[in-house]
Design an enzyme around this catalytic site. Structure first.
Site, PDB file in Angstrom:
ATOM      1  N   HIS A 206      -1.679   9.533 -10.469  1.00  0.00           N
ATOM      2  CA  HIS A 206      -1.787   8.869  -9.272  1.00  0.00           C
ATOM      3  C   HIS A 206      -3.423   9.721  -9.258  1.00  0.00           C
ATOM      4  CE1 HIS A 206      -3.567   7.651  -5.585  1.00  0.00           C
ATOM      5  NE2 HIS A 206      -3.998   8.671  -5.808  1.00  0.00           N
ATOM      6  N   TYR A 210      -7.954   8.195  -9.884  1.00  0.00           N
ATOM      7  CA  TYR A 210      -9.108   8.591  -9.114  1.00  0.00           C
ATOM      8  C   TYR A 210     -10.662   9.266 -10.539  1.00  0.00           C
ATOM      9  CZ  TYR A 210      -7.347   8.262  -5.115  1.00  0.00           C
ATOM     10  OH  TYR A 210      -6.836   7.655  -3.934  1.00  0.00           O
ATOM     11  N   HIS A 357      -2.498  -5.674  -7.053  1.00  0.00           N
ATOM     12  CA  HIS A 357      -3.326  -4.516  -6.986  1.00  0.00           C
ATOM     13  C   HIS A 357      -4.632  -3.500  -7.573  1.00  0.00           C
ATOM     14  CE1 HIS A 357      -4.047  -0.479  -4.725  1.00  0.00           C
ATOM     15  NE2 HIS A 357      -3.602  -0.029  -5.507  1.00  0.00           N
ATOM     16  N   PHE A 358      -4.261  -3.559  -8.733  1.00  0.00           N
ATOM     17  CA  PHE A 358      -4.320  -2.632 -10.121  1.00  0.00           C
ATOM     18  C   PHE A 358      -5.764  -3.217 -10.553  1.00  0.00           C
ATOM     19  CE2 PHE A 358      -0.747  -2.418 -11.870  1.00  0.00           C
ATOM     20  CZ  PHE A 358      -1.236  -2.621 -13.412  1.00  0.00           C
ATOM     21  N   HIS A 359      -5.514  -4.901 -11.009  1.00  0.00           N
ATOM     22  CA  HIS A 359      -6.354  -5.621 -11.533  1.00  0.00           C
ATOM     23  C   HIS A 359      -7.839  -5.778 -10.235  1.00  0.00           C
ATOM     24  CE1 HIS A 359      -3.550  -6.458 -14.131  1.00  0.00           C
ATOM     25  NE2 HIS A 359      -4.633  -7.037 -15.126  1.00  0.00           N
ATOM     26  N   ARG A 422       6.954  -7.526 -11.608  1.00  0.00           N
ATOM     27  CA  ARG A 422       5.752  -7.477 -12.215  1.00  0.00           C
ATOM     28  C   ARG A 422       6.525  -6.858 -13.407  1.00  0.00           C
ATOM     29  NH1 ARG A 422       3.867  -1.078 -11.185  1.00  0.00           N
ATOM     30  NH2 ARG A 422       2.987  -1.550 -12.904  1.00  0.00           N
ATOM     31  N   ARG A 423       6.086  -6.368 -14.852  1.00  0.00           N
ATOM     32  CA  ARG A 423       6.220  -6.494 -16.068  1.00  0.00           C
ATOM     33  C   ARG A 423       7.495  -7.415 -16.719  1.00  0.00           C
ATOM     34  NH1 ARG A 423       7.807  -1.171 -13.573  1.00  0.00           N
ATOM     35  NH2 ARG A 423       6.117   0.398 -13.197  1.00  0.00           N
TER      36      ARG A 423
HETATM   37 FE1  HAS Z   1      -3.538   2.067  -5.698  1.00  0.00          FE
HETATM   38  C1  HAS Z   1      -0.095   1.717  -7.747  1.00  0.00           C
HETATM   39  C2  HAS Z   1      -1.820   3.466  -3.317  1.00  0.00           C
HETATM   40  C3  HAS Z   1      -6.194   3.600  -4.722  1.00  0.00           C
HETATM   41  C4  HAS Z   1      -4.963   1.991  -9.633  1.00  0.00           C
HETATM   42  N1  HAS Z   1      -2.464   1.809  -8.250  1.00  0.00           N
HETATM   43  C5  HAS Z   1      -1.118   1.595  -8.541  1.00  0.00           C
HETATM   44  C6  HAS Z   1      -1.228   0.992  -9.882  1.00  0.00           C
HETATM   45  C7  HAS Z   1      -2.435   1.100 -10.220  1.00  0.00           C
HETATM   46  C8  HAS Z   1      -3.668   1.755  -9.051  1.00  0.00           C
HETATM   47  C9  HAS Z   1      -2.774   1.344 -11.567  1.00  0.00           C
HETATM   48  O1  HAS Z   1       0.820   4.205  -2.159  1.00  0.00           O
HETATM   49  C10 HAS Z   1      -0.612   0.608 -10.192  1.00  0.00           C
HETATM   50  C11 HAS Z   1       0.277   2.135 -11.092  1.00  0.00           C
HETATM   51  C12 HAS Z   1       1.566   1.376 -11.804  1.00  0.00           C
HETATM   52  O2  HAS Z   1       1.722   0.818 -13.034  1.00  0.00           O
HETATM   53  O3  HAS Z   1       2.601   1.411 -11.176  1.00  0.00           O
HETATM   54  N2  HAS Z   1      -4.179   3.238  -4.567  1.00  0.00           N
HETATM   55  C13 HAS Z   1      -3.384   3.525  -3.255  1.00  0.00           C
HETATM   56  C14 HAS Z   1      -4.342   3.800  -1.927  1.00  0.00           C
HETATM   57  C15 HAS Z   1      -5.274   3.729  -1.838  1.00  0.00           C
HETATM   58  C16 HAS Z   1      -5.593   3.336  -3.716  1.00  0.00           C
HETATM   59  C17 HAS Z   1      -3.540   4.540  -0.789  1.00  0.00           C
HETATM   60  N3  HAS Z   1      -5.065   2.458  -6.789  1.00  0.00           N
HETATM   61  C18 HAS Z   1      -6.594   2.760  -6.850  1.00  0.00           C
HETATM   62  C19 HAS Z   1      -7.906   2.656  -7.258  1.00  0.00           C
HETATM   63  C20 HAS Z   1      -6.945   2.677  -8.026  1.00  0.00           C
HETATM   64  C21 HAS Z   1      -5.858   2.430  -8.240  1.00  0.00           C
HETATM   65  C22 HAS Z   1      -9.011   3.285  -6.826  1.00  0.00           C
HETATM   66  C23 HAS Z   1      -8.078   2.518  -9.758  1.00  0.00           C
HETATM   67  C24 HAS Z   1      -9.183   2.627 -10.148  1.00  0.00           C
HETATM   68  N4  HAS Z   1      -1.567   2.163  -5.576  1.00  0.00           N
HETATM   69  C25 HAS Z   1      -1.305   2.976  -4.509  1.00  0.00           C
HETATM   70  C26 HAS Z   1       0.358   2.750  -4.122  1.00  0.00           C
HETATM   71  C27 HAS Z   1       0.260   2.334  -5.172  1.00  0.00           C
HETATM   72  C28 HAS Z   1      -0.837   1.695  -6.115  1.00  0.00           C
HETATM   73  C29 HAS Z   1       1.093   3.847  -2.977  1.00  0.00           C
HETATM   74  C30 HAS Z   1       2.300   2.154  -5.738  1.00  0.00           C
HETATM   75  C31 HAS Z   1       3.092   1.014  -5.116  1.00  0.00           C
HETATM   76  C32 HAS Z   1       4.703   0.542  -6.302  1.00  0.00           C
HETATM   77  O4  HAS Z   1       5.208   1.047  -5.046  1.00  0.00           O
HETATM   78  O5  HAS Z   1       4.386   0.573  -7.294  1.00  0.00           O
HETATM   79  C33 HAS Z   1      -6.743   4.302  -1.962  1.00  0.00           C
HETATM   80  O6  HAS Z   1      -7.507   4.988  -2.850  1.00  0.00           O
HETATM   81  C34 HAS Z   1      -7.546   2.983  -1.280  1.00  0.00           C
HETATM   82  C35 HAS Z   1      -8.977   3.639  -0.913  1.00  0.00           C
HETATM   83  C36 HAS Z   1      -9.803   3.191  -0.839  1.00  0.00           C
HETATM   84  C37 HAS Z   1     -10.362   2.563   0.502  1.00  0.00           C
HETATM   85  C38 HAS Z   1     -11.551   1.337   0.744  1.00  0.00           C
HETATM   86  C39 HAS Z   1     -13.208   1.684   0.807  1.00  0.00           C
HETATM   87  C40 HAS Z   1     -13.802   1.171   1.053  1.00  0.00           C
HETATM   88  C41 HAS Z   1     -15.314   1.040   0.328  1.00  0.00           C
HETATM   89  C42 HAS Z   1     -16.117  -0.329  -0.102  1.00  0.00           C
HETATM   90  C43 HAS Z   1     -16.839  -0.030   0.890  1.00  0.00           C
HETATM   91  C44 HAS Z   1     -17.993  -1.127   0.314  1.00  0.00           C
HETATM   92  C45 HAS Z   1     -19.565  -1.516   0.542  1.00  0.00           C
HETATM   93  C46 HAS Z   1     -20.457  -2.605   0.014  1.00  0.00           C
HETATM   94  C47 HAS Z   1     -20.865  -0.060   0.752  1.00  0.00           C
HETATM   95  C48 HAS Z   1     -10.102   2.950   2.008  1.00  0.00           C
HETATM   96  C49 HAS Z   1     -15.468   2.835  -0.313  1.00  0.00           C
HETATM   97  C50 HAS Z   1     -20.359  -3.213   1.823  1.00  0.00           C
HETATM   98  C51 HAS Z   1     -20.907  -4.385   1.194  1.00  0.00           C
HETATM   99  C52 HAS Z   1     -21.103  -5.568   2.296  1.00  0.00           C
HETATM  100  C53 HAS Z   1     -22.349  -6.631   2.461  1.00  0.00           C
HETATM  101  C54 HAS Z   1     -19.986  -6.010   2.887  1.00  0.00           C
HETATM  102 CU    CU Z   2      -1.008   6.450  -6.477  1.00  0.00          CU
END
Ligand code: HAS
Ligand code: CU
Length: 534
Positions: A206, A210, A357-359, A422-423
């Site tokens: 995890h 980050y 999700h991760f793509h 998956r996988r």
């Molecule tokens: Fe995830 C699985 C939960 C973020 C990558 N994640 C994965 C896997 C990868 C991955 C690679 O709880 C698969 C691993 C595997 O092979 O099994 N993930 C989360 C949560 C977040 C999250 C809670 N993941 C990421 C990030 C990754 C990433 C970042 C890569 C860089 N993830 C999970 C969970 C799994 C998981 C479970 C396991 C699932 C399973 O069952 O296998 C949080 O960090 C996300 C928080 C983000 C936000 C978004 C904030 C928005 C922002 C943009 C603002 C936009 C602007 C532009 C300013 C709340 C900052 C606006 C402009 C306009 C014009 C509109």
């Molecule tokens: Cu995670």
């Protein structure tokens, strides 16, 4: 630049594997020469998720550190030393996979077993990256000695947080690889404790995500404001977000193991709560970015509720590519929150939804930001100019990428909800009715994947053009200043002992009891599974 070469060559190799996978998986292509689908998938995952990212990040961070706190000759030598060890490890691992001796995917989940050189190579990549960590720590330390009482430059602070996070996290993966997997694959022991190894893997897995995200955040907080002609909204808010990432990134690995038997549900619950804590710094980042954009737009005279959007340099690829990454992070992060919600995880776990999700997260938000960084970093390193033509091509690249990914990741999400695993390689699952529902989405994935491959060719072309062919000249290394309206940064934000102390305490709290429990009540170990699977 050495790091960048490895990163972009990896992009090409890994991307090619990705294209082939989507074709195999949709039943369009049968691989020749007895190559296994899982062999491709392992190359794809390892080369893109582990090699490209690590090399790009460490190279980018060295550039940031040199620019902000400087780099002595000795530090440069140790950086090279780390680089060569990482490269040697990468080549060792890559050869093992290419020989078909490590069809274990990028998570190398036990009891899938690889040939020992796969693990030894990966261990060397980690060791090389540690040399990078300690070089960065030393760089800031030396600067601080020379500037007593001054606060460290924002970007240097961020790099050190990311490397601290990386160091603490990789201790887990190093433990499972060195203590469990290498002796087991060498035949020194017959069985492996699967639950212990997966738990140690996700202790690392995890925070790994980050480690990928924070360099993108460095660019969002401290570089994009300069590119759009604005200032950093708040130095303290940026530092606070990074400190929160350090503290809450690690004690959350169980959210990848929610369906794993043998872990007490109470501890899964506690780690899910901590997972929701680590969402906060991303929400702070969203707030801060909107604030930066709005303040900058208004300062240029744009009014109205959303008029400031027009004040942003949409035609500058150094802004456009990361911006598309940011917009993507809104649905991508929402998906993460769904995954982390215990009940919904039961629906999506081990389905291709997670791949979708991760793509979006690493495969779009992070990588488009890295591309956005490359458009100024590469020319400024090679002493060339970012030409108008490359700027336009970069905009096209970004659009191609976003379009291809929407199709591919969108269909992965939907197919996942319909139960597609998956996988897994192509299968009709004995003609089962449910599996026929997935085929249309698998074809859509192949279409999206093919479009993405065009994006990869464009990006690799852009990279080599910027290195070898672009006209000579000077390109700015954009680092933003803090807004005059921002409050001064409180001193305690740089209290390293305090933050590291809380981080360690949280890890011990979240892992000690469940980990002892896992060891104490372990099921019998498993022999290795290393037959070639096609
Ligand atoms: Fe995830 C699985 C939960 C973020 C990558 N994640 C994965 C896997 C990868 C991955 C690679 O709880 C698969 C691993 C595997 O092979 O099994 N993930 C989360 C949560 C977040 C999250 C809670 N993941 C990421 C990030 C990754 C990433 C970042 C890569 C860089 N993830 C999970 C969970 C799994 C998981 C479970 C396991 C699932 C399973 O069952 O296998 C949080 O960090 C996300 C928080 C983000 C936000 C978004 C904030 C928005 C922002 C943009 C603002 C936009 C602007 C532009 C300013 C709340 C900052 C606006 C402009 C306009 C014009 C509109
Ligand atoms: Cu995670």
């Amino acid at each position: 630049m050495a790091h960048m070469y490895v990163a972009f060559i990896s992009l090409f190799i890994g991307g090619l594997m990705g294209l082939l996978q989507t074709l195999v998986r949709s039943g369009t292509l049968v691989l020749p020469f007895g190559i296994s689908y899982y062999q491709l998938l392992t190359v794809h995952g390892v080369i893109l998720a582990l090699v490209l990212t690590t090399f790009f990040i460490i190279g980018f961070q060295f550039a940031l550190m040199s620019k902000t706190v400087g780099m002595s000759d000795k530090q440069r030598d140790s950086a090279w030393f780390g680089f060569w060890i990482m490269l040697f490890g990468t080549v060792t691992t890559a050869i093992t996979i290419l020989l078909g001796k490590a069809n274990v995917l990028y998570t190398f989940y036990a009891p899938l077993k690889a040939y020992p050189t796969f693990y030894i190579g990966l261990a060397l990549v980690v060791v090389g990256s540690w040399i990078g960590c300690f070089t960065n720590f030393r760089q800031l330390y030396v600067w601080k000695k020379k500037h007593p009482g001054e606060k460290s430059p924002l970007l240097a602070f961020m790099v050190v947080i990311n490397m601290l996070l990386w160091f603490i996290a990789t201790l887990g993966v190093a433990a499972t690889v060195i203590i469990q997997l290498i002796p087991w694959s060498l035949g020194m022991v017959d069985t492996v404790n699967v639950l212990v190894s997966r738990t140690l893997f996700w202790y690392f897995g995890h925070p790994l995500v980050y480690f990928w995200l924070l360099p993108a955040y460095m660019a969002w907080y401290a570089i994009i404001p300069k590119i759009i002609g604005g200032k950093i909204f708040s130095d303290s808010l940026a530092r606070l977000a990074f400190v929160l990432f350090l503290m809450f990134s690690i004690p959350v690995g169980f959210h990848h193991q929610l369906t794993e038997p043998g872990i007490d549900p109470v501890w899964k619950f506690i780690q899910v709560v901590l997972t929701f804590m680590v969402i906060i710094p991303s929400l702070l980042t969203a707030f801060s970015m909107f604030a930066t954009f709005e303040v900058t737009g208004r300062s240029k005279g744009y009014t109205g509720l959303f008029g400031w959007l027009k004040g942003l340099p949409w035609k500058d690829v150094r802004f456009f590519a990361p911006m598309v990454g940011m917009i993507t992070f809104i649905p991508a992060g929402t998906g993460g929150i769904i995954n982390a919600s215990n009940q919904m995880n039961q629906v999506v776990h081990n389905t291709i939804w997670v791949t979708g999700h991760f793509h979006l997260t690493v495969g779009t938000t992070v990588i488009l930001t890295f591309f956005g960084i490359s458009y100024w970093l590469i020319p400024s390193l090679t002493g060339r100019k970012l030409t108008k033509k490359i700027n336009t091509l970069g905009m096209i690249q970004t659009i191609v990428w976003a379009f291809g990914m929407s199709i591919m990741s969108g269909s992965m999400h939907i197919a996942g909800l319909l139960g597609a695993p998956r996988r897994s390689s192509y299968s009709t699952y004995g003609g089962s009715e449910q599996a026929t529902e997935w085929i249309g989405y698998q074809i859509a994935q192949a279409i999206g994947g093919s479009i993405l491959f065009i994006g990869i060719i464009l990006m690799v072309y852009i990279f080599f053009y910027m290195v070898f062919a672009a006209p000579k000249g000077q390109e700015e290394f954009p680092i933003a200043e803090v807004s005059e309206d921002a409050e001064p940064t409180p001193k305690f934000l740089e209290n390293w002992k305090l933050w590291i102390g809380i981080t360690v305490a949280l890890i011990l709290f979240a892992y000690t009891i469940p980990f002892l429990d896992i060891i104490h009540h372990s099921p019998p170990g498993s022999p290795g599974f290393d037959k070639i699977i096609r």
